[in-house]
Design a protein around this motif. Sequence first.
Motif, PDB file in Angstrom:
ATOM      1  N   ALA A 180       1.498   0.331  -0.268  1.00 46.96           N
ATOM      2  CA  ALA A 180       0.300   0.480   0.566  1.00 46.96           C
ATOM      3  C   ALA A 180       0.032  -0.773   1.384  1.00 46.96           C
ATOM      4  O   ALA A 180      -0.275  -0.695   2.583  1.00 46.96           O
ATOM      5  CB  ALA A 180      -0.900   0.813  -0.322  1.00 46.96           C
ATOM      6  N   TYR A 181       0.161  -1.933   0.770  1.00 46.37           N
ATOM      7  CA  TYR A 181      -0.118  -3.171   1.498  1.00 46.37           C
ATOM      8  C   TYR A 181       0.973  -3.484   2.523  1.00 46.37           C
ATOM      9  O   TYR A 181       0.681  -4.070   3.569  1.00 46.37           O
ATOM     10  CB  TYR A 181      -0.303  -4.333   0.526  1.00 46.37           C
ATOM     11  N   PHE A 182       2.216  -3.118   2.221  1.00 45.48           N
ATOM     12  CA  PHE A 182       3.261  -3.309   3.229  1.00 45.48           C
ATOM     13  C   PHE A 182       2.981  -2.441   4.453  1.00 45.48           C
ATOM     14  O   PHE A 182       3.053  -2.907   5.591  1.00 45.48           O
ATOM     15  CB  PHE A 182       4.630  -2.959   2.642  1.00 45.48           C
ATOM     16  N   GLY A 183       2.654  -1.174   4.224  1.00 46.84           N
ATOM     17  CA  GLY A 183       2.342  -0.295   5.348  1.00 46.84           C
ATOM     18  C   GLY A 183       1.130  -0.750   6.124  1.00 46.84           C
ATOM     19  O   GLY A 183       1.083  -0.651   7.359  1.00 46.84           O
ATOM     20  N   ASP A 184       0.141  -1.295   5.408  1.00 48.65           N
ATOM     21  CA  ASP A 184      -1.069  -1.782   6.067  1.00 48.65           C
ATOM     22  C   ASP A 184      -0.774  -2.949   7.000  1.00 48.65           C
ATOM     23  O   ASP A 184      -1.388  -3.077   8.071  1.00 48.65           O
ATOM     24  CB  ASP A 184      -2.084  -2.194   4.996  1.00 48.65           C
ATOM     25  N   LYS A 185       0.175  -3.807   6.620  1.00 47.74           N
ATOM     26  CA  LYS A 185       0.488  -4.983   7.431  1.00 47.74           C
ATOM     27  C   LYS A 185       1.433  -4.672   8.584  1.00 47.74           C
ATOM     28  O   LYS A 185       1.458  -5.398   9.578  1.00 47.74           O
ATOM     29  CB  LYS A 185       1.116  -6.086   6.557  1.00 47.74           C
ATOM     30  N   MET A 186       2.204  -3.612   8.472  1.00 40.71           N
ATOM     31  CA  MET A 186       3.254  -3.348   9.459  1.00 40.71           C
ATOM     32  C   MET A 186       2.864  -2.309  10.500  1.00 40.71           C
ATOM     33  O   MET A 186       3.728  -1.635  11.064  1.00 40.71           O
ATOM     34  CB  MET A 186       4.529  -2.869   8.728  1.00 40.71           C
ATOM     35  N   THR A 187       1.587  -2.144  10.745  1.00 42.36           N
ATOM     36  CA  THR A 187       1.152  -1.150  11.730  1.00 42.36           C
ATOM     37  C   THR A 187       0.037  -1.724  12.597  1.00 42.36           C
ATOM     38  O   THR A 187      -0.829  -2.447  12.093  1.00 42.36           O
ATOM     39  CB  THR A 187       0.655   0.129  11.034  1.00 42.36           C
ATOM     40  N   PRO A 188       0.046  -1.422  13.890  1.00 40.00           N
ATOM     41  CA  PRO A 188      -1.048  -1.865  14.764  1.00 40.00           C
ATOM     42  C   PRO A 188      -2.335  -1.079  14.565  1.00 40.00           C
ATOM     43  O   PRO A 188      -3.321  -1.329  15.252  1.00 40.00           O
ATOM     44  CB  PRO A 188      -0.483  -1.650  16.166  1.00 40.00           C
ATOM     45  N   LEU A 189      -2.328  -0.121  13.637  1.00 35.02           N
ATOM     46  CA  LEU A 189      -3.536   0.661  13.353  1.00 35.02           C
ATOM     47  C   LEU A 189      -4.411   0.001  12.289  1.00 35.02           C
ATOM     48  O   LEU A 189      -5.539   0.441  12.072  1.00 35.02           O
ATOM     49  CB  LEU A 189      -3.151   2.071  12.874  1.00 35.02           C
ATOM     50  N   SER A 190      -3.902  -1.026  11.621  1.00 40.81           N
ATOM     51  CA  SER A 190      -4.638  -1.654  10.530  1.00 40.81           C
ATOM     52  C   SER A 190      -5.756  -2.537  11.061  1.00 40.81           C
ATOM     53  O   SER A 190      -5.580  -3.262  12.046  1.00 40.81           O
ATOM     54  CB  SER A 190      -3.676  -2.473   9.670  1.00 40.81           C
ATOM     55  N   THR A 205      -0.669 -11.342  20.442  1.00 36.47           N
ATOM     56  CA  THR A 205      -0.923  -9.907  20.481  1.00 36.47           C
ATOM     57  C   THR A 205      -0.680  -9.294  19.105  1.00 36.47           C
ATOM     58  O   THR A 205      -0.069  -9.911  18.221  1.00 36.47           O
ATOM     59  CB  THR A 205      -0.023  -9.224  21.512  1.00 36.47           C
ATOM     60  N   VAL A 206      -1.140  -8.056  18.934  1.00 38.43           N
ATOM     61  CA  VAL A 206      -0.973  -7.367  17.659  1.00 38.43           C
ATOM     62  C   VAL A 206       0.503  -7.133  17.363  1.00 38.43           C
ATOM     63  O   VAL A 206       0.969  -7.320  16.232  1.00 38.43           O
ATOM     64  CB  VAL A 206      -1.745  -6.028  17.674  1.00 38.43           C
ATOM     65  N   ASN A 207       1.268  -6.726  18.377  1.00 37.53           N
ATOM     66  CA  ASN A 207       2.693  -6.479  18.164  1.00 37.53           C
ATOM     67  C   ASN A 207       3.436  -7.749  17.766  1.00 37.53           C
ATOM     68  O   ASN A 207       4.324  -7.721  16.905  1.00 37.53           O
ATOM     69  CB  ASN A 207       3.316  -5.880  19.430  1.00 37.53           C
ATOM     70  N   GLN A 208       3.080  -8.873  18.375  1.00 36.03           N
ATOM     71  CA  GLN A 208       3.698 -10.140  17.991  1.00 36.03           C
ATOM     72  C   GLN A 208       3.351 -10.504  16.556  1.00 36.03           C
ATOM     73  O   GLN A 208       4.192 -11.021  15.807  1.00 36.03           O
ATOM     74  CB  GLN A 208       3.248 -11.252  18.946  1.00 36.03           C
ATOM     75  N   HIS A 209       2.101 -10.238  16.181  1.00 34.16           N
ATOM     76  CA  HIS A 209       1.674 -10.523  14.813  1.00 34.16           C
ATOM     77  C   HIS A 209       2.460  -9.681  13.813  1.00 34.16           C
ATOM     78  O   HIS A 209       2.892 -10.188  12.755  1.00 34.16           O
ATOM     79  CB  HIS A 209       0.176 -10.246  14.699  1.00 34.16           C
ATOM     80  N   VAL A 210       2.691  -8.417  14.120  1.00 35.61           N
ATOM     81  CA  VAL A 210       3.457  -7.548  13.235  1.00 35.61           C
ATOM     82  C   VAL A 210       4.901  -8.041  13.122  1.00 35.61           C
ATOM     83  O   VAL A 210       5.482  -8.074  12.027  1.00 35.61           O
ATOM     84  CB  VAL A 210       3.417  -6.093  13.752  1.00 35.61           C
ATOM     85  N   LYS A 211       5.503  -8.435  14.248  1.00 35.71           N
ATOM     86  CA  LYS A 211       6.878  -8.940  14.218  1.00 35.71           C
ATOM     87  C   LYS A 211       6.986 -10.222  13.400  1.00 35.71           C
ATOM     88  O   LYS A 211       7.993 -10.449  12.708  1.00 35.71           O
ATOM     89  CB  LYS A 211       7.363  -9.187  15.643  1.00 35.71           C
ATOM     90  N   ASN A 212       5.970 -11.051  13.456  1.00 36.58           N
ATOM     91  CA  ASN A 212       5.995 -12.289  12.672  1.00 36.58           C
ATOM     92  C   ASN A 212       5.892 -12.005  11.173  1.00 36.58           C
ATOM     93  O   ASN A 212       6.519 -12.684  10.356  1.00 36.58           O
ATOM     94  CB  ASN A 212       4.851 -13.209  13.102  1.00 36.58           C
ATOM     95  N   MET A 213       5.105 -11.004  10.808  1.00 36.86           N
ATOM     96  CA  MET A 213       4.906 -10.711   9.387  1.00 36.86           C
ATOM     97  C   MET A 213       6.108 -10.032   8.750  1.00 36.86           C
ATOM     98  O   MET A 213       6.270 -10.082   7.527  1.00 36.86           O
ATOM     99  CB  MET A 213       3.662  -9.833   9.207  1.00 36.86           C
ATOM    100  N   ILE A 214       6.952  -9.374   9.545  1.00 34.48           N
ATOM    101  CA  ILE A 214       8.095  -8.662   8.981  1.00 34.48           C
ATOM    102  C   ILE A 214       9.052  -9.612   8.277  1.00 34.48           C
ATOM    103  O   ILE A 214       9.755  -9.240   7.339  1.00 34.48           O
ATOM    104  CB  ILE A 214       8.840  -7.870  10.086  1.00 34.48           C
ATOM    105  N   TRP A 215       9.065 -10.897   8.688  1.00 33.82           N
ATOM    106  CA  TRP A 215       9.970 -11.871   8.083  1.00 33.82           C
ATOM    107  C   TRP A 215       9.549 -12.239   6.664  1.00 33.82           C
ATOM    108  O   TRP A 215      10.366 -12.755   5.885  1.00 33.82           O
ATOM    109  CB  TRP A 215      10.043 -13.131   8.945  1.00 33.82           C
ATOM    110  N   THR A 216       8.310 -12.023   6.313  1.00 36.43           N
ATOM    111  CA  THR A 216       7.853 -12.289   4.947  1.00 36.43           C
ATOM    112  C   THR A 216       7.625 -10.995   4.160  1.00 36.43           C
ATOM    113  O   THR A 216       8.008 -10.891   2.996  1.00 36.43           O
ATOM    114  CB  THR A 216       6.553 -13.105   4.960  1.00 36.43           C
ATOM    115  N   ALA A 217       7.006 -10.012   4.822  1.00 39.50           N
ATOM    116  CA  ALA A 217       6.713  -8.753   4.126  1.00 39.50           C
ATOM    117  C   ALA A 217       7.978  -7.926   3.887  1.00 39.50           C
ATOM    118  O   ALA A 217       8.097  -7.250   2.860  1.00 39.50           O
ATOM    119  CB  ALA A 217       5.703  -7.938   4.935  1.00 39.50           C
ATOM    120  N   GLY A 218       8.935  -7.967   4.821  1.00 44.63           N
ATOM    121  CA  GLY A 218      10.166  -7.186   4.674  1.00 44.63           C
ATOM    122  C   GLY A 218      10.976  -7.568   3.447  1.00 44.63           C
ATOM    123  O   GLY A 218      11.291  -6.705   2.604  1.00 44.63           O
TER     124      GLY A 218
END
Length: 240
Positions: A180-190, A205-218
Amino acid sequence: MSRSDERAAAPAPAPPAVPRAPTLLDALLPVVVLIGLLALTIVLFGIDATNGPLQVALFLSAAFASLLAFKNGFTVAAVADAAVGGVTSAVGAIFILLAVGGLIGTWNMAGTIPTIVYYGIGLLSPTWFYLATAVICALVGMVTGSSWTTAGTLGVAFVGMADVLGLATAIAAGSVICGAYFGDKMTPLSETTILVPKLVGGGLTVNQHVKNMIWTAGPALGISLVIFFFLGLAAEPSGG
């Protein structure tokens, strides 16, 4: 001496004080005080801390941060404007949380969760249950944009299924939270994913923020899925 001479001899008013830039210690102290007060509150009150003591700890931490701002030369008006600006930037997230509560209540009253439990028991194998729970919750979290919605709806259903299948409900709850928390962080809808770029600024931007988080959350999700896979292989279901 004439009045004009008296005015000329009077000292010029002092210029307004310029606020000083906060130091690293000034930035760290409010965080340390917040963590300390929250930990102390939980130690003293336990589960009852949610009934009021936690809120008091939050307000005391905010008051401490305000005192540091005054120490650095900021006025009361400047601190008040900063507080109002912070609350204003979070209004969108607050409305999303209200919608989350409405969705969870609707699913509970409509019988959606018992239906998911009924069909899920027949479809999910106990061997793959933990892994499938994390993956499904991650996908639903990305679609809904809310970890709370996922945990409060599907999460309740999956924990119920684990109990019926004779699996460890604690591990099932962990897989729900993980996905649930991974999905919450990896979407611009959160709401949190939207809120952070607004607070940080600097053109993020939101998309840049999501791309940055994928390196830790992934990697965190990948390691968790491997662990859930082996936990499922080692599980010994005892349910009917």
